[in-house]
Write an enzyme that holds these catalytic residues in place. Structure first.
Site, short mmCIF file in Angstrom:
data_model
loop_
_atom_site.label_atom_id
_atom_site.label_comp_id
_atom_site.label_asym_id
_atom_site.label_seq_id
_atom_site.Cartn_x
_atom_site.Cartn_y
_atom_site.Cartn_z
N THR A 27 44.82 2.50 29.18
CA THR A 27 44.32 3.80 28.50
C THR A 27 45.54 3.99 27.72
O THR A 27 46.47 3.25 27.49
CB THR A 27 44.51 5.03 29.36
OG1 THR A 27 45.63 5.36 30.01
CG2 THR A 27 43.35 4.96 30.58
N ALA A 56 49.12 3.58 31.90
CA ALA A 56 49.49 4.98 31.16
C ALA A 56 50.51 4.91 30.35
O ALA A 56 51.44 4.65 30.79
CB ALA A 56 49.45 5.91 32.31
N ILE A 82 53.22 1.49 33.53
CA ILE A 82 53.72 2.39 32.30
C ILE A 82 53.59 1.64 31.17
O ILE A 82 54.53 0.66 31.11
CB ILE A 82 55.04 3.15 32.57
CG1 ILE A 82 55.17 3.49 34.02
CG2 ILE A 82 55.62 3.82 31.53
CD1 ILE A 82 54.28 4.67 34.25
N LYS A 83 52.78 2.04 30.04
CA LYS A 83 52.69 1.38 28.83
C LYS A 83 53.97 2.01 27.90
O LYS A 83 54.29 3.06 27.82
CB LYS A 83 51.54 1.68 28.06
CG LYS A 83 50.43 0.78 28.55
CD LYS A 83 49.02 1.43 27.77
CE LYS A 83 48.84 0.43 26.54
NZ LYS A 83 47.55 0.89 26.09
N ILE A 84 54.66 0.85 27.46
CA ILE A 84 56.02 1.36 26.70
C ILE A 84 55.76 0.68 25.34
O ILE A 84 55.59 -0.61 25.44
CB ILE A 84 57.24 0.73 27.58
CG1 ILE A 84 57.31 1.44 28.90
CG2 ILE A 84 58.57 1.02 26.55
CD1 ILE A 84 57.71 2.79 28.94
#
Length: 218
Positions: A27, A56, A82-84
């Site tokens: 997402t 996310a 965790i999208k970074i």
């Protein structure tokens, strides 16, 4: 190869899960905002449906903000990744989070050099954007292939997620390269089912069955 859905729509995710072919979800703030959903609540709902990795994305751009947000998001579910973003502060955050056992997905990757940095920082996943790269230079698949080769050369454990997938051929080409994961919109997933010869074959079978039943009545 694993298949992820790139969506925040619960109905699309439910269908994919019911088909038994969806392994995870990616997402971003844009996708969730389109659904009109509260961010953390929607992430939790997706995790409850998928029981697999759910990426996310943080919205902070500074190191401290990204780490703080990541720690909060990681509390939602064991499935949260965790999208970074691929920035110096982002890579620094990935290094910190990886040391804490928090899974990360480095996003907005457009070159093999960036993918190397993500792997060196200990990212769980890296997301090269194939379609967007094609928009710029038609080199999206070449970039992806180079990343696969480099990761194989050095045995990097970071898994490659082919992202920004526009059509079924992207999926097939990624699979031929040995990419770990492809994340795609629901519309592309639906297209993977389709082939005109399949439709023609079903139509012919049904016609033959109908004739068979009619003959039985005679």
């Amino acid at each position: 190869m694993k298949i992820f859905l790139d969506t925040a729509n619960l109905e699309e995710i439910k269908k994919g899960v019911e088909w038994g072919i969806v392994d995870g979800v990616t997402t971003n703030p844009t996708l969730i905002s389109k659904e009109g959903a509260e961010f953390k609540q929607r992430v939790k709902e997706i995790c409850d449906l998928v029981k697999g990795p759910v990426s996310a994305e943080v919205v902070s751009l500074d190191y401290e903000g990204m780490v703080r947000e990541a720690r909060e998001l990681a509390q939602i579910s064991e499935y949260v990744v965790i999208k970074i973003p691929m920035t110096p502060d982002g890579i620094k955050a990935v290094k910190t989070l990886s040391a804490e056992g928090i899974k990360t997905n480095v996003t907005l990757v457009f070159s093999p050099a960036q993918a190397i940095l993500a792997a060196k920082a200990g990212a769980t996943y890296v997301s090269p954007f194939v379609g967007r790269m094609d928009d710029l230079s038609n080199d999206g698949m070449r970039m992806l292939g180079e990343i696969v080769e480099i990761y194989n050369n050095y045995g990097f454990e970071t898994e490659i997620i082919a992202a920004s997938i526009r059509h079924p051929m992207h999926v097939v080409e990624a699979a031929l390269m040995g990419v770990d994961i492809v994340t795609m919109p629901f519309a592309v997933l639906e297209k993977l089912f389709k082939h005109p010869m399949t439709d023609l074959g079903i139509e012919r079978f049904m016609e033959d069955w109908k004739k068979y039943l009619e003959n039985l009545k005679k």
